[in-house]
Enzyme design. Structure first.
Site, PDB file in Angstrom:
ATOM      1  N   VAL A  40       0.821  -1.213   0.000  1.00 39.26           N
ATOM      2  CA  VAL A  40       0.000   0.000   0.000  1.00 39.26           C
ATOM      3  C   VAL A  40       0.861   1.273   0.000  1.00 39.26           C
ATOM      4  O   VAL A  40       0.446   2.302  -0.507  1.00 39.26           O
ATOM      5  CB  VAL A  40      -0.999  -0.013   1.184  1.00 39.26           C
ATOM      6  CG1 VAL A  40      -0.281   0.178   2.513  1.00 39.26           C
ATOM      7  CG2 VAL A  40      -2.071   1.029   1.005  1.00 39.26           C
TER       8      VAL A  40
ATOM      9  N   SER B  16       1.584   3.281  -3.360  1.00 42.46           N
ATOM     10  CA  SER B  16       0.637   4.194  -3.987  1.00 42.46           C
ATOM     11  C   SER B  16      -0.023   5.176  -3.024  1.00 42.46           C
ATOM     12  O   SER B  16      -0.603   6.158  -3.457  1.00 42.46           O
ATOM     13  CB  SER B  16      -0.465   3.384  -4.688  1.00 42.46           C
ATOM     14  OG  SER B  16      -1.136   2.579  -3.743  1.00 42.46           O
ATOM     15  N   HIS B  17       0.043   4.919  -1.738  1.00 40.67           N
ATOM     16  CA  HIS B  17      -0.609   5.798  -0.768  1.00 40.67           C
ATOM     17  C   HIS B  17       0.417   6.812  -0.268  1.00 40.67           C
ATOM     18  O   HIS B  17       1.125   6.557   0.697  1.00 40.67           O
ATOM     19  CB  HIS B  17      -1.200   4.975   0.386  1.00 40.67           C
ATOM     20  CG  HIS B  17      -2.217   5.720   1.183  1.00 40.67           C
ATOM     21  ND1 HIS B  17      -1.925   6.307   2.375  1.00 40.67           N
ATOM     22  CD2 HIS B  17      -3.529   5.986   0.940  1.00 40.67           C
ATOM     23  CE1 HIS B  17      -3.015   6.901   2.855  1.00 40.67           C
ATOM     24  NE2 HIS B  17      -3.999   6.714   1.989  1.00 40.67           N
ATOM     25  N   PHE B  18       0.491   7.922  -0.956  1.00 37.54           N
ATOM     26  CA  PHE B  18       1.451   9.002  -0.685  1.00 37.54           C
ATOM     27  C   PHE B  18       2.892   8.484  -0.714  1.00 37.54           C
ATOM     28  O   PHE B  18       3.564   8.438   0.307  1.00 37.54           O
ATOM     29  CB  PHE B  18       1.169   9.678   0.657  1.00 37.54           C
ATOM     30  CG  PHE B  18      -0.243  10.161   0.821  1.00 37.54           C
ATOM     31  CD1 PHE B  18      -0.821  11.014  -0.099  1.00 37.54           C
ATOM     32  CD2 PHE B  18      -1.006   9.747   1.889  1.00 37.54           C
ATOM     33  CE1 PHE B  18      -2.128  11.457   0.050  1.00 37.54           C
ATOM     34  CE2 PHE B  18      -2.313  10.178   2.053  1.00 37.54           C
ATOM     35  CZ  PHE B  18      -2.873  11.037   1.131  1.00 37.54           C
TER      36      PHE B  18
ATOM     37  N   VAL C 295       1.962   6.798   4.551  1.00 35.09           N
ATOM     38  CA  VAL C 295       1.184   6.656   5.780  1.00 35.09           C
ATOM     39  C   VAL C 295       0.206   5.494   5.605  1.00 35.09           C
ATOM     40  O   VAL C 295      -0.265   5.225   4.499  1.00 35.09           O
ATOM     41  CB  VAL C 295       0.420   7.948   6.160  1.00 35.09           C
ATOM     42  CG1 VAL C 295       1.383   9.076   6.477  1.00 35.09           C
ATOM     43  CG2 VAL C 295      -0.546   8.371   5.084  1.00 35.09           C
TER      44      VAL C 295
END
Length: 130
Positions: free
Chosen positions: A28, A31-33, A38
């Site tokens: 994750v 792609s999550h910032f 985070v």
């Protein structure tokens, strides 16, 4: 997708305390910032639900506890790679048809997420719990 790493305390029908280590290798984070990775709040909530299932008294025969409702969720700080989440769930009410609880997630003694009310209900046999 998520998994608890350790159960620190368990009193079914009353309380559960679990730990989850946030590793930097979680997909994750790609792609999550990516520049400021985070842990998504929905994954933290999933960890809370898993811990609540542990804290809940036994479900009626042939069923599992499933999330029915969650209220007053507050995300106060980020969970980042390298953090260790301590998830505490306290059962506030339990009947044969539902369990109500409150929860807090802490990193190094600081609240990062709180849930004032979470309700579990038995899921039907054809519904799979995560």
């Amino acid at each position: 997708m998520t998994a608890l790493d350790k159960i620190l305390h368990l009193t079914p029908g009353e309380r559960a305390v679990a730990v989850r280590n946030v590793t930097g290798t979680l997909a994750v984070f790609d792609s999550h910032f990516p520049r400021f990775p985070v842990l998504p709040g929905v994954l933290i909530l999933d960890d809370i639900v898993r811990t609540a299932r542990l804290a809940a008294p036994g479900a009626p025969s042939g069923t599992v506890w499933a999330l029915a409702d969650v209220r007053r969720v507050r995300y106060r700080h980020f969970a980042e790679p390298g953090d260790q989440l301590e998830i505490t769930v306290d059962v506030t009410e339990a009947t044969g048809t539902s369990v109500t609880a409150k929860a807090a997630v802490r990193v190094a003694g600081r609240d990062i997420t709180t849930v004032r009310q979470l309700r579990l209900e038995p899921a039907g046999g054809d519904r799979e719990a995560s």
